[in-house]
Design a protein around this motif. Structure first.
Motif, PDB file in Angstrom:
ATOM      1  N   ASP A  22      -3.754  -3.486  18.962  1.00 32.50           N
ATOM      2  CA  ASP A  22      -4.386  -4.788  18.737  1.00 32.50           C
ATOM      3  C   ASP A  22      -5.775  -4.833  19.373  1.00 32.50           C
ATOM      4  O   ASP A  22      -6.756  -5.231  18.737  1.00 32.50           O
ATOM      5  N   PHE A  23      -5.840  -4.430  20.636  1.00 29.91           N
ATOM      6  CA  PHE A  23      -7.109  -4.417  21.367  1.00 29.91           C
ATOM      7  C   PHE A  23      -8.131  -3.530  20.655  1.00 29.91           C
ATOM      8  O   PHE A  23      -9.290  -3.915  20.465  1.00 29.91           O
ATOM      9  N   GLY A  46      -1.924 -14.342  14.678  1.00 30.61           N
ATOM     10  CA  GLY A  46      -1.024 -14.690  13.579  1.00 30.61           C
ATOM     11  C   GLY A  46       0.178 -13.769  13.515  1.00 30.61           C
ATOM     12  O   GLY A  46       1.302 -14.214  13.241  1.00 30.61           O
ATOM     13  N   GLY A  47      -0.051 -12.480  13.774  1.00 29.71           N
ATOM     14  CA  GLY A  47       1.059 -11.529  13.811  1.00 29.71           C
ATOM     15  C   GLY A  47       2.028 -11.854  14.933  1.00 29.71           C
ATOM     16  O   GLY A  47       3.247 -11.812  14.753  1.00 29.71           O
ATOM     17  N   LEU A  48       1.491 -12.213  16.103  1.00 32.24           N
ATOM     18  CA  LEU A  48       2.340 -12.605  17.228  1.00 32.24           C
ATOM     19  C   LEU A  48       3.131 -13.863  16.916  1.00 32.24           C
ATOM     20  O   LEU A  48       4.280 -14.006  17.343  1.00 32.24           O
ATOM     21  N   LEU A  49       2.520 -14.764  16.165  1.00 32.19           N
ATOM     22  CA  LEU A  49       3.218 -15.985  15.760  1.00 32.19           C
ATOM     23  C   LEU A  49       4.438 -15.645  14.914  1.00 32.19           C
ATOM     24  O   LEU A  49       5.517 -16.233  15.083  1.00 32.19           O
ATOM     25  N   VAL A  50       4.284 -14.672  14.023  1.00 31.16           N
ATOM     26  CA  VAL A  50       5.417 -14.234  13.192  1.00 31.16           C
ATOM     27  C   VAL A  50       6.511 -13.636  14.063  1.00 31.16           C
ATOM     28  O   VAL A  50       7.691 -13.962  13.918  1.00 31.16           O
ATOM     29  N   GLN A  74       9.113   0.706  11.327  1.00 37.89           N
ATOM     30  CA  GLN A  74       8.416   1.637  12.215  1.00 37.89           C
ATOM     31  C   GLN A  74       7.475   2.557  11.437  1.00 37.89           C
ATOM     32  O   GLN A  74       6.328   2.778  11.834  1.00 37.89           O
ATOM     33  N   ILE A  75       7.985   3.106  10.347  1.00 41.59           N
ATOM     34  CA  ILE A  75       7.179   4.025   9.536  1.00 41.59           C
ATOM     35  C   ILE A  75       5.980   3.308   8.927  1.00 41.59           C
ATOM     36  O   ILE A  75       4.859   3.823   8.927  1.00 41.59           O
ATOM     37  N   ALA A  76       6.203   2.096   8.409  1.00 43.65           N
ATOM     38  CA  ALA A  76       5.105   1.324   7.805  1.00 43.65           C
ATOM     39  C   ALA A  76       4.040   1.001   8.846  1.00 43.65           C
ATOM     40  O   ALA A  76       2.835   1.152   8.601  1.00 43.65           O
ATOM     41  N   GLY A  77       4.464   0.575  10.034  1.00 45.63           N
ATOM     42  CA  GLY A  77       3.510   0.244  11.081  1.00 45.63           C
ATOM     43  C   GLY A  77       2.751   1.466  11.572  1.00 45.63           C
ATOM     44  O   GLY A  77       1.528   1.424  11.738  1.00 45.63           O
ATOM     45  N   GLY A  78       3.476   2.557  11.796  1.00 45.48           N
ATOM     46  CA  GLY A  78       2.828   3.781  12.252  1.00 45.48           C
ATOM     47  C   GLY A  78       1.843   4.315  11.231  1.00 45.48           C
ATOM     48  O   GLY A  78       0.742   4.766  11.583  1.00 45.48           O
ATOM     49  N   ALA A  79       2.219   4.254   9.964  1.00 53.00           N
ATOM     50  CA  ALA A  79       1.345   4.753   8.902  1.00 53.00           C
ATOM     51  C   ALA A  79       0.065   3.933   8.813  1.00 53.00           C
ATOM     52  O   ALA A  79      -1.030   4.475   8.622  1.00 53.00           O
ATOM     53  N   LEU A 119      -1.960  -7.327  10.142  1.00 55.75           N
ATOM     54  CA  LEU A 119      -1.076  -6.217   9.791  1.00 55.75           C
ATOM     55  C   LEU A 119      -0.845  -5.276  10.968  1.00 55.75           C
ATOM     56  O   LEU A 119       0.255  -4.770  11.160  1.00 55.75           O
ATOM     57  N   THR A 120      -1.899  -5.032  11.757  1.00 51.67           N
ATOM     58  CA  THR A 120      -1.739  -4.152  12.916  1.00 51.67           C
ATOM     59  C   THR A 120      -0.671  -4.689  13.857  1.00 51.67           C
ATOM     60  O   THR A 120       0.130  -3.938  14.407  1.00 51.67           O
ATOM     61  N   ASN A 121      -0.657  -6.006  14.040  1.00 46.82           N
ATOM     62  CA  ASN A 121       0.330  -6.602  14.945  1.00 46.82           C
ATOM     63  C   ASN A 121       1.686  -6.792  14.288  1.00 46.82           C
ATOM     64  O   ASN A 121       2.720  -6.432  14.856  1.00 46.82           O
ATOM     65  N   VAL A 122       1.697  -7.337  13.078  1.00 37.72           N
ATOM     66  CA  VAL A 122       2.977  -7.715  12.477  1.00 37.72           C
ATOM     67  C   VAL A 122       3.808  -6.498  12.081  1.00 37.72           C
ATOM     68  O   VAL A 122       5.035  -6.591  11.980  1.00 37.72           O
ATOM     69  N   LEU A 123       3.165  -5.337  11.874  1.00 41.27           N
ATOM     70  CA  LEU A 123       3.898  -4.138  11.502  1.00 41.27           C
ATOM     71  C   LEU A 123       4.406  -3.349  12.709  1.00 41.27           C
ATOM     72  O   LEU A 123       4.944  -2.261  12.548  1.00 41.27           O
ATOM     73  N   ASN A 124       4.239  -3.922  13.878  1.00 49.24           N
ATOM     74  CA  ASN A 124       4.777  -3.293  15.090  1.00 49.24           C
ATOM     75  C   ASN A 124       6.229  -3.731  15.267  1.00 49.24           C
ATOM     76  O   ASN A 124       6.496  -4.871  15.644  1.00 49.24           O
ATOM     77  N   PRO A 125       7.199  -2.861  14.997  1.00 42.65           N
ATOM     78  CA  PRO A 125       8.605  -3.275  15.033  1.00 42.65           C
ATOM     79  C   PRO A 125       9.139  -3.503  16.439  1.00 42.65           C
ATOM     80  O   PRO A 125      10.172  -4.142  16.614  1.00 42.65           O
ATOM     81  N   LYS A 126       8.436  -2.975  17.440  1.00 45.46           N
ATOM     82  CA  LYS A 126       8.918  -3.138  18.802  1.00 45.46           C
ATOM     83  C   LYS A 126       8.672  -4.550  19.323  1.00 45.46           C
ATOM     84  O   LYS A 126       9.367  -5.008  20.241  1.00 45.46           O
TER      85      LYS A 126
END
Length: 209
Positions: A22-23, A46-50, A74-79, A119-126
């Motif tokens: 994110d940073f 916005g991703g954090l809100l989700v 995980q795969i989508a976010g990493g990709a 997308l960078t934030n919301v695709l982080n599954p952790k």
């Protein structure tokens, strides 16, 4: 004074301010323009809100209960993070791309920057799993769970709305130095390398199973 609320605010501030994808993506967009940086910062919030909304609703538990769904995310976010990193490294190696955004488009598009941050934030599954495990720790006995969890989620989002635009404005403030061609390429290379390494790390775990 609500000691647990104060403690959670400190924890939330630390989580939000911790350097990561994110940073990095906010810094890269802020190098293009102040508007792009702030738009990207809002996208991250916005991703954090989700994520916090999923945790409040309990839906994040589904990610834990369904391994295939979790690995897919995980795969989508990493990709996606890897994609941004490779674009950044290419931009550092090819000076003519230095004025472009992380997706290789002309800089300054707030819509693209907003989307990249989101997308960078919301695709982080952790993240939803983290919130799902963290939020209940700060809900005292006897306090309405839903109301309290909403409050905790709101604190996280507010922290993001304060921190990431501040980062974007600081980068813009230093823009005269940071936007020098040689410096820009160095920043592109460093942030691109960080995003690429993070993307590879995010992909390694699910693909290893």
């Amino acid at each position: 004074m609500d000691a647990q609320l104060v403690a959670f605010t400190g924890v939330a501030a630390g989580m939000v301010a911790m350097p990561g994808a994110d940073f990095t993506v906010v810094v890269r967009n802020a190098l293009a323009s102040r508007r792009a940086g702030v738009a990207c910062a809002v996208g991250v919030a916005g991703g954090l809100l989700v994520h916090t909304a999923l945790a409040v609703a309990g839906l994040a538990a589904v990610l834990v209960a369904v391994p295939v769904l979790y690995r897919t995310l995980q795969i989508a976010g990493g990709a996606y993070v890897l994609y941004l990193g490779v674009r950044a490294v290419r931009g550092a190696l090819r000076p003519q791309l230095a004025a472009q955004d992380p997706e290789g488009q002309p800089a300054g598009g707030t819509g693209r920057s907003l989307r990249q941050g989101f997308l960078t934030n919301v695709l982080n599954p952790k993240a939803p799993v983290l919130f799902l495990s963290l939020l209940p720790q700060f809900v005292p006995d006897g306090v309405p769970v839903l109301t309290r969890t909403f409050l905790l989620a709101a604190i996280v989002v507010v922290m993001a709305l304060l921190w990431f635009p501040l980062v974007a404005l600081l980068v813009d403030r230093l823009g005269q130095w940071l936007r020098r061609p040689r410096t820009t390429r160095a920043v592109e290379g460093v942030t691109g390398g960080a995003l690429t390494a993070l993307g590879v790390t995010l992909l390694a775990e699910p693909l290893a199973h």
